[in-house]
Design a protein around this motif. Structure first.
Motif, PDB file in Angstrom:
ATOM      1  N   VAL A  73       0.874  -1.171   0.000  1.00 29.56           N
ATOM      2  CA  VAL A  73       0.000   0.000   0.000  1.00 29.56           C
ATOM      3  C   VAL A  73       0.913   1.223   0.000  1.00 29.56           C
ATOM      4  O   VAL A  73       1.662   1.452   0.950  1.00 29.56           O
ATOM      5  CB  VAL A  73      -0.926   0.024   1.231  1.00 29.56           C
ATOM      6  N   VAL A  82      -3.133   0.234  -3.826  1.00 27.78           N
ATOM      7  CA  VAL A  82      -2.914  -1.151  -3.417  1.00 27.78           C
ATOM      8  C   VAL A  82      -2.436  -1.929  -4.640  1.00 27.78           C
ATOM      9  O   VAL A  82      -3.066  -1.877  -5.700  1.00 27.78           O
ATOM     10  CB  VAL A  82      -4.211  -1.774  -2.862  1.00 27.78           C
ATOM     11  N   ARG A 138       3.709   0.460   2.806  1.00 28.92           N
ATOM     12  CA  ARG A 138       3.346  -0.544   3.816  1.00 28.92           C
ATOM     13  C   ARG A 138       3.221  -1.900   3.124  1.00 28.92           C
ATOM     14  O   ARG A 138       2.487  -2.031   2.133  1.00 28.92           O
ATOM     15  CB  ARG A 138       2.018  -0.147   4.470  1.00 28.92           C
ATOM     16  N   GLU A 196      -5.808   3.475   5.173  1.00 26.68           N
ATOM     17  CA  GLU A 196      -5.328   3.140   6.512  1.00 26.68           C
ATOM     18  C   GLU A 196      -6.201   2.072   7.160  1.00 26.68           C
ATOM     19  O   GLU A 196      -5.702   1.191   7.866  1.00 26.68           O
ATOM     20  CB  GLU A 196      -5.282   4.410   7.367  1.00 26.68           C
ATOM     21  N   CYS A 239      -5.132  -1.147   5.729  1.00 27.47           N
ATOM     22  CA  CYS A 239      -3.888  -1.605   6.362  1.00 27.47           C
ATOM     23  C   CYS A 239      -4.156  -2.185   7.746  1.00 27.47           C
ATOM     24  O   CYS A 239      -3.566  -3.210   8.131  1.00 27.47           O
ATOM     25  CB  CYS A 239      -2.880  -0.456   6.451  1.00 27.47           C
TER      26      CYS A 239
END
Length: 755
Positions: free
Chosen positions: A108, A117, A129, A197, A200
């Motif tokens: 991400v 993504v 991430r 977020e 995630c």
């Protein structure tokens, strides 16, 4: 075979303190790196009766020719330095784990304004991430497809995103509700980042709270008789649960751990790692290695920890690492892992319960991986060994040629003449040592002369490196005492003897062949058909040449090493120098004339311990020097197949480079012929004046006004453009009108000019 007593340090020289040591071979190459709590005790153990040493250790100490060490303060520093040196020098006798595949991860891109993504492989990037790694990319895409229903985060590329924003219409995912379409303003950047977020957080294992919140919203919608909304929430919950089912729950919800298992035999070892995050197996990966050093299970675990976490930090290092054996001592490794994470890390062996059961599963995977690796490699290893033995027998060599170098010449009707050198070690390509050359000593088509020049340059560098290590003076002295002097004739006709290489006379003698240098490049590992980044760089500018490190060398210096007598950069730290490691066999693409040219080049330099042969394309005949008839290997011969692979790889590497040079020369503009003018200053000049026509009309003082351009460069630019004929005006073929030169100047700024 070297005698370890010949380089054994004197008593009292080795300090009794922590440190890292390096063994080097006769060519200065680092062949083994190790660490020790006490350097004196550890190094002394290598210099004992050879019969008492492990066979692999015995091979290492007899291959080595020198040992050196570096003292550090603590064992943790020794561990860090050992990892850095193993990665830097790639020693042949150290355990090196090889990934059995390139594992994909779910990434991400939180470092972008609108996070995306996507599936990513390779090195990790800052601000992104990562989740995984996963065994297959399709597993990631299935999970993402389920979760986009609940978290409609952007998945499109930058080009698609920009195009949708320009036309004001989202892509298909935006229409079917699997993207929130930030490209057309359906959500703000802040709202989209919040979605990313939450995505995630869910992937990180915080699933229970989010599912309970969705269930509560579903019940509230049903109570308010908003049945369509409740049905959508029900489907969202089902999609998330299906995504969660893909990662089985194996440990408690709060468990973050990596489990490492090792399966080994006398020759090889396989390592399997399970990544558990939030109690679920989020990823799996495996490595296989040859046990080239005497190492036990704890040592294999320590090497695996170094490779696994050597470049990781923060949450990428878990709170707990479960292993089959703990390195001795364990405190430095635990302290090192704690430093990488920033908080305490437990390193231990699971004794009971779910963790022990899961470790047994990981162990079974490691055993299966080792068995599969042996099945795959057995035939390949046997075939390569047989091929090398057949080549040695056919060519009358004393031993199998473990290192083979092949040279090929490529040109287009005598223009842009280039050469390639490819390296095969143990029957496999070693692409980090591929080199390429420009033929500069003459113009036109002459493959035989080109082959002589390239082989001479390659082995002249080899002798120069030997001279720097002190090996060459002895050989030169012996050659001087022989009846026949050893000498090489340069393009100017001057003889270059070993005693004079490195002197001004030798520099003058070789200036005609090496003044412009040779572009060389390192080809990264990849598919054989891939275009090397260095090849895309194109032809070398007349003011300098670019070496494999990307550093521009001054005019008059080769990129394949400093010219004799020059002070170019040299590697003194034991890295494989560009031409310091000699082959056992030189293969040239061609027949008897090319073989004779290569052999003559070696004889002129006094190199008599390297065999030469050529492979002619017409009948695939193998030619040897001073032989009237070729060696004909059977068509089914593994040795012939290996020689064909080497020859074809050299041809591919050469022709790819030649095509890139030809493509660049076709796009060259007037400024490309100016010596010493790089891309940055070209752009600055064109930006300042707007076109080549205006730049040609400018005075030296006006050119000096451009930032970064001094008077000497300005005079060079003015002189070069004054001597160049102005380009013919461009014509629009549709309208017949003449295109103004400002447009041509813009084209030139992009690397091309008008016809």
């Amino acid at each position: 075979m070297a005698d370890p007593s010949s380089y054994r340090p004197k008593p009292g020289q080795i300090p009794d303190s922590p440190g890292v040591y390096k063994f080097r071979d006769e060519h200065g190459r680092v062949i083994y790196v190790g660490k020790a709590k006490s350097l004196r005790q550890r190094l002394s153990s290598y210099f004992q009766d050879l019969a008492n040493l492990h066979p692999r250790t015995r091979t290492m100490v007899t291959t080595a020719a020198a040992v050196e060490w570096t003292v550090v303060s603590t064992e943790v520093e020794a561990l860090q330095l050992e990892y850095s040196w193993i990665k830097e020098f790639d020693p042949r006798f150290n355990v090196k784990y090889r990934d059995d595949k390139s594992y994909p991860s779910l990434a991400v891109t939180l470092n972008e304004e609108f996070p995306r993504v996507q599936v990513m492989r390779g090195a990790k990037k800052k601000g992104v991430r990562y989740f995984g790694p996963y065994g297959h990319a399709w597993a990631i895409r299935e999970t993402v497809d389920l979760m986009l229903r609940v978290f409609p985060v952007r998945t499109c590329s930058a080009g698609v995103f920009k195009r949708s924003a320009q036309i004001g219409r989202p892509c298909l995912l935006g229409y079917i509700g699997k993207c929130s379409a930030p490209c057309v303003g359906r959500v703000t950047a802040e709202e989209h980042r919040q979605l990313a977020e939450e995505f995630c957080d869910f992937m990180a294992g915080r699933t229970g709270t989010y599912l309970r919140r969705l269930e509560q919203r579903m019940h509230e919608a049903a109570e308010e008789m908003e049945y369509e909304k409740a049905a959508r929430l029900r489907d969202d919950i089902g999609a998330l649960k299906r995504a969660m089912e893909k990662n089985a729950v194996v440990l408690a919800d709060a468990t973050d751990a990596d489990l490492i298992a090792v399966a080994e035999d006398e020759l090889e070892a396989a390592v399997q790692i399970f990544h558990v995050r939030g109690g679920r197996v989020r990823g799996q990966r495996g490595w296989v290695t040859d046990k080239v050093e005497a190492v036990d299970t704890a040592g294999l675990v320590e090497h695996a920890l170094q490779q696994l976490y050597g470049e990781e930090s923060g949450d990428a290092v878990p709170k707990e690492v479960l292993v089959p054996a703990v390195p001795d001592p364990a405190e430095p490794v635990t302290e090192w892992l704690t430093g990488r994470r920033g908080s305490r890390v437990d390193l231990r062996i699971p004794q009971r319960g779910d963790k022990k059961d899961l470790m047994e599963t990981v162990q079974r995977n490691a055993q299966q991986a080792l068995a599969l690796h042996k099945t795959k490699r057995a035939s390949d290893l046997t075939t390569r060994s047989r091929a090398l033995e057949e080549i040695a027998e056919a060519l009358g060599l004393d031993s199998a040629p473990l290192r083979v170098e092949c040279f090929d010449i490529s040109h287009l009707q005598g223009d842009d003449v280039v050469a390639s050198m490819v390296v095969f070690e143990d029957g496999l390509p070693r692409k980090s040592e591929y080199r390429r050359f420009q033929i500069k000593s003459f113009a036109g088509q002459d493959d035989v002369r080109s082959m002589h020049e390239v082989v001479s340059r390659r082995f002249r560098r080899y002798l120069h490196e030997k001279q720097k290590t002190g090996e060459w003076e002895e050989e030169a002295t012996e050659a001087a005492g022989s009846a026949e002097p050893v000498g090489a004739t340069g393009a100017t006709g001057a003889a270059v003897t070993p005693e004079t290489v490195g002197s001004p006379e030798a520099t003058e003698a070789t200036e005609a062949t090496e003044s412009a240098g040779a572009t060389e490049a390192t080809e990264p590992a990849g598919t054989p058909g891939a275009t090397e980044p260095a090849e895309a760089a194109g032809a070398t500018e007349s003011a300098g040449v670019t070496g494999p490190t990307g550093v521009t060398a001054p005019a008059g210096q080769d990129a394949d090493g400093p010219a004799p007598g020059s002070s170019g950069p040299l590697d003194e730290e034991g890295r494989p120098k560009r031409f310091a490691y000699p082959p056992q066999l030189v293969v040239v693409d061609g027949g008897k004339p090319q073989v004779a040219a290569a052999k003559r080049a070696l004889d002129e330099l006094g190199v008599d311990d390297v065999a030469v042969c050529g492979l002619a394309k017409r009948l695939e005949e193998v030619w040897l020097p001073d032989e009237d008839d070729p060696v004909v290997l059977p068509r089914s011969s593994e040795g012939l197949y290996l020689l064909q692979r080497v020859r074809d790889e050299a041809h591919r590497f050469a022709i790819t480079y030649q095509r890139s040079k030809r493509a660049k020369s076709m796009k060259a503009g007037p400024l490309d012929t100016v010596p010493g003018l790089g891309d940055s200053r070209k752009q600055a000049l064109l930006k300042h004046f707007g076109s080549v026509k205006r730049l040609r009309a400018a005075t030296v003082e006006q050119i000096c006004e451009v930032p970064g351009v001094g008077r000497k460069t300005a005079e060079t630019v003015a002189a070069a453009l004054a001597g160049a004929a102005p380009a013919a005006p461009a014509v629009n073929t549709a309208t017949g009108e003449i295109i103004e030169d400002e447009a041509a100047g813009a084209a030139s700024s992009n690397g091309g000019t008008r016809p």
